[in-house]
Every structure is written in structure tokens, then in C-alpha cells.
Design an enzyme around this catalytic site. Structure first.
Site, PDB file in Angstrom:
ATOM      1  CB  CYS A 164     -18.251  60.693 -15.183  1.00 57.04           C
ATOM      2  SG  CYS A 164     -18.503  61.590 -14.000  1.00 57.04           S
TER       3      CYS A 164
ATOM      4  CD  GLU B 128     -12.602  62.965  -9.819  1.00 57.66           C
ATOM      5  OE1 GLU B 128     -12.923  61.148  -9.915  1.00 57.66           O
ATOM      6  OE2 GLU B 128     -12.627  62.512  -8.761  1.00 57.66           O
TER       7      GLU B 128
END
Length: 509
Positions: A298, A264
């Protein structure tokens, strides 16, 4: 610098951290050289011991040994540990949220929301424990049964980042445990206290449900500890959250030993705003996505691609909203933007603003540092820049509350602009035109792992798979069928006949 809300002293925050840890049943180990620093003041809350190579090896060995028994426990019984963890998180939500705010700087509502996300994924994992389905496949051979089954994979290494210091760990750990794996966790070295608290709660949950607490191991430290997890062949799956640069280092090393990776990585998320958009709804969504968590998600919104006909009205609304954002003590009521994690984040934001201006960008609001707690902490007003083109700096991810606004005339061009970055995590479109919405979700629309309509780029629910494409790494965590990453698949053929027919009609002998 300008001045705004005052905040508690480092001594006050240190006491608050000690109370939270006590409530969670976590005792600080002997002081060491790993500082638990708070971005609220820049001061140190405590120091902890680094895990040296022998300690990391011992943790992996313990997890590997416990796995051999844990994998044989039926999945619904394994879920008892996760169910109890969820109950403990409900009981101690406020204390753990305090630690998240102290170490990551999140405002109280977001910190409590992160712990709620942990509770939610525990509930999901408990239900999942009775749904680790295989399948039966039609066999071409008479008297044969062909099927697929799923089995525990092994030791899962989890490397997590500072911005979601507990939720991402829970995504991985709750799912891994019900899948029959054991876990070795290396948290961000900037959030060691939250990690210690979570580790304590999970081991308590294991003991109280009659299982070996060795199913979870905690190692603390920096890149050297991470490298040891990356390179150890006993780590069957390495789940790593961080920068794209980190992923480019990690993936080849894990692949070299034929291990599995779940990555990720970065996101440079955009939203398209069409002429039919509800501007009031759009404004609220944009502000939360771009300024929430001080732009340190993010999934933070970093690029806004607006139709030229409505750019003026939308920017007026954003300007008013941004000027009302209160920056300061994340524990204080009414504060919506807390501190950046450190000075490096602040310098990166300022450098990006200067580069954008050099590209003929116009700073519409924000960007200035706010004097809240002195020189050791870094508070900044969220910034909006009007850009005439999607320049190199716009195509890069700056981990700070920095929003670039660009305009378009043709919808196809808007989608092209949206996809013209190397990252592919989260995306949004604001429209009341069904054709535009469906086109955005179509194969030639958004190229991201998350594509939303009339909602911002951040704030994903745990029921859906979380992750992105391209430089975001391709990993999927949390909901949907993400559990398959934590298990190994076996294809089984059972011959219950007295004959031995071969596949493809082959006759041998």
C-alpha cells in the site's frame, strides 16, 4: 515472454509448506474448498475448510464471552501473552517467513522483515501495557476531581490483506490484547496457511501463560465471512485493510450499527525530487519503494515528480538499476522481485500501461512478463513510464511495480501535483534544502498521513502511527497513540466534599 531463473516445483513447495507448518506446531485441518495457492508456481499447497456462518457466529460468541473476563485482567498481566508470542516469533521466524514467501511471493529478506515487524510490535505492546495513561483535569468545582480513564472496548474484528499477511494482524492483535480486547481475525483468503500458523502460535502463548486461548479466534473465507464481521453488533471495532472500494462498502455498514471502523485503504504514493537531491541515495530509495514486494505494498512508490533539470540524470540511473533487478524465485539468493499475486494483478498492470501509452506516456523500461514457472504464475519486470501530465490512469492506484515519472519547474506546482490524487497514505521528498524539506512537512505541504524526507515511501517503523487521509480511510495502527482506537474513554467526576455545586455555576432549587 522472456525466461530467467528457474524455480522449485509445486510439489517441492508443498513439502516446504508442510515442514514450516510442522515446525510451527500447526496441523492442517480436514481438506476443504479453500485453496492455499502459491504465486511462485500458481499451484495449490493445500486446501482448507471455509468458515460457514455458524462457525463465524460461534467464533464471535466465544470471543465475546472471553472478553468479559479478559477485560478485568490487569494490563501488565495481559501483556504476558504478547510477550510470549514475541518469543515464539523469534524462535520460529524462519518457518513463518517461509510461509509468507510461499503464499504472498515476497523475497526472503522481506518475508523475514515482516516477521521481525511482528516481533517489534509485540515488544512495543508489552511496554505499552504499563502506559495506558488517562489524565487528570482541573475541575471548576471545589472538592471535586475530574479525570479521564481508558477501558477495554470489546471484540475487535481484523480483516487483513494478502500483501502483509502477518504484520498487519500483529499490529492490531498485539495492541488489542494489551488493551483488554479479544480478537476475531479474517485473513485474506489467499493466505490461509500463514493465518493458521499465527493463530496456533498465539493460542499456544495464551495457554503457556495461563490464559484462555479463546482470546483469539480465526475464521477463514471470502467476502461473505467479512460481511458477517462487518454486520455483527458484537464486533466493537472493525479494523479492515484493503481497497478503497472495500472501505466504501464497509464503513457505512459498520456506522449503521454505531460500531467503530479502523480503515487502512489504498495509496497512490509520490516522491518529489528537487535539484539539490542526492541522486545516488534517491535512486536506491526509489527502486526499493517502487519495485520491492513487486509493487504490491500500500506504500509502494507509484509517482515520481522530478525537477526538469535533473530528470535526465535520474532516469539514466533508474534505467541502469531497473535493468539489474533479478526477477524470479523469491527463495533464491540475489532475486529482488518475486511474483505478482495472481493473473488479475498482471492484467491490471498491462491495462494501466496501455492506458498510459494512450495518454502519450513513454515506456522507458520493463512491463514484460517473465517466463519463470509457466502459465499459472505471473512474474513481470518492474516498469517505468515517462508521463507528460498526471492523467487519470496516473491518479489511480495500480497494485503492481509500475512507476510514473513526471517533471516540474515550480516547487509549489510539485506539491500541487503531489496532492492531486484521492489517496493520502505515504509521501517523500528528496532534497538537501532545509526550506524545501520543511515546506513539504508543513500544513500546506504533503497531505498524507506519512511524510518523509530523504527516505522512500515504504518501510515504516512500528513506533509511529501508520495510516493515511482522504481515500486511504483515516485509520491509524501500530505505534504512537494508536492504542486509543482499541479502548473506550470515560470521563469521571468524583465529589469528595459535603456540598453539591453544579457546573457552570447553575443553582437548582
Amino acid at each position: 515472454m522472456t525466461s530467467t531463473l528457474g524455480i522449485p516445483t509445486t510439489a517441492d513447495l508443498r513439502s516446504r509448506a508442510a515442514r514450516a507448518l510442522h515446525a510451527l506446531g500447526a496441523d492442517l485441518p480436514e481438506p476443504g474448498k479453500l485453496p492455499a495457492r502459491t504465486p511462485i508456481t500458481g499451484g495449490t499447497l493445500a486446501t482448507l475448510q471455509y468458515s460457514d456462518p455458524s462457525a463465524v457466529d460461534a467464533a464471535i460468541t466465544a470471543a465475546d464471552n472471553v472478553f468479559r473476563e479478559w477485560r478485568t485482567v490487569p494490563a501488565p498481566r495481559r501483556a504476558a501473552v504478547v510477550r510470549r508470542l514475541g518469543e515464539l516469533l523469534v524462535e520460529h521466524q524462519a518457518a513463518l517467513a517461509d510461509l509468507v514467501t510461499l503464499e504472498a511471493g515476497k523475497i526472503g529478506a522481506e518475508a523475514r522483515g515482516e516477521v521481525q515487524e511482528m516481533i517489534d510490535v509485540c515488544e512495543f505492546a508489552v511496554g505499552l501495557s504499563r502506559q495506558l495513561y488517562g489524565r487528570t483535569i482541573a475541575s471548576e468545582r471545589p472538592g471535586h476531581r475530574l479525570s479521564e480513564t481508558w477501558h477495554p472496548l470489546g471484540v475487535v474484528g481484523v480483516i487483513s490483506a494478502f500483501n502483509f499477511p502477518v504484520a498487519v494482524w500483529a499490529w492490531n492483535t498485539a495492541i488489542a490484547l494489551v488493551c483488554g480486547d479479544t480478537v476475531v481475525w479474517k485473513p485474506s483468503e489467499t493466505t490461509p496457511l500463514t493465518a493458521l500458523a499465527c493463530h496456533t502460535l498465539l493460542r499456544r502463548a495464551a495457554v503457556e501463560t495461563g490464559f484462555d486461548p479463546g482470546i483469539h479466534q480465526l475464521v477463514q473465507g471470502g467476502a461473505d465471512v467479512g460481511r458477517q464481521l462487518v454486520d455483527d453488533h458484537r464486533i466493537a471495532l472493525l479494523s479492515a485493510t484493503g481497497s478503497t472500494r472495500m472501505g466504501r462498502t464497509v464503513a457505512p455498514r459498520v456506522a449503521a450499527r454505531f460500531g467503530r471502523c479502523l480503515l487502512e485503504l489504498g495509496g497512490n504514493n509520490a516522491a518529489i525530487v528537487t535539484p539539490s537531491a542526492d541522486l545516488e541515495l534517491t535512486t536506491r530509495a526509489v527502486v526499493f519503494s517502487a519495485a520491492g514486494t513487486a509493487g504490491q505494498r500500500c506504500t509502494s512508490l507509484r509517482r515520481l515528480i522530478v525537477h526538469a533539470d535533473i530528470a535526465g540524470p535520474l532516469l539514466e540511473r533508474l534505467d541502469r538499476a531497473y535493468r539489474q533487478l533479478r526477477v524470479g524465485d523469491p527463495f533464491a539468493d540475489g532475486v529482488l522481485v518475486g511474483p505478482l499475486i495472481n493473473g488479475q494483478a498482471y492484467q491490471g498492470m498491462q491495462a494501466a500501461i496501455e492506458r498510459a501509452r494512450a495518454d502519450y506516456g513513454e515506456l522507458l523500461c520493463g512491463g514484460e512478463r517473465v517466463d519463470v514457472a509457466g502459465d499459472e504464475s505471473y512474474y513481470v519486470r518492474p516498469a517505468v513510464l515517462r508521463m507528460h501530465a498526471q492523467t487519470e490512469v496516473v491518479r489511480e492506484e495500480t497494485f503492481a511495480p509500475l512507476l510514473y515519472v513526471m517533471t516540474y519547474r515550480d516547487f509549489d506546482l510539485a506539491i500541487e501535483m503531489h496532492n492531486a490524487v484521492s489517496q493520502g497514505l505515504s509521501s517523500s521528498i528528496f532534497t538537501t534544502d532545509q526550506r524545501e524539506a520543511e515546506r513539504f512537512l508543513a500544513p500546506d505541504g504533503s497531505d498524507c498521513g506519512i511524510a518523509n524526507v530523504n527516505i522512500g515511501t515504504s518501510g515504516a517503523e512500528i513506533g509511529g502511527a501508520f495510516g493515511g487521509e482522504k481515500d486511504t480511510g483515516g485509520g491509524r495502527e501500530s505505534g504512537s497513540d494508536s492504542w486509543k482506537a482499541y479502548m473506550r474513554r470515560a470521563t469521571n467526576t468524583v465529589n469528595y466534599s459535603s456540598e453539591l455545586p453544579l457546573a457552570q455555576g447553575i443553582v437548582f432549587g
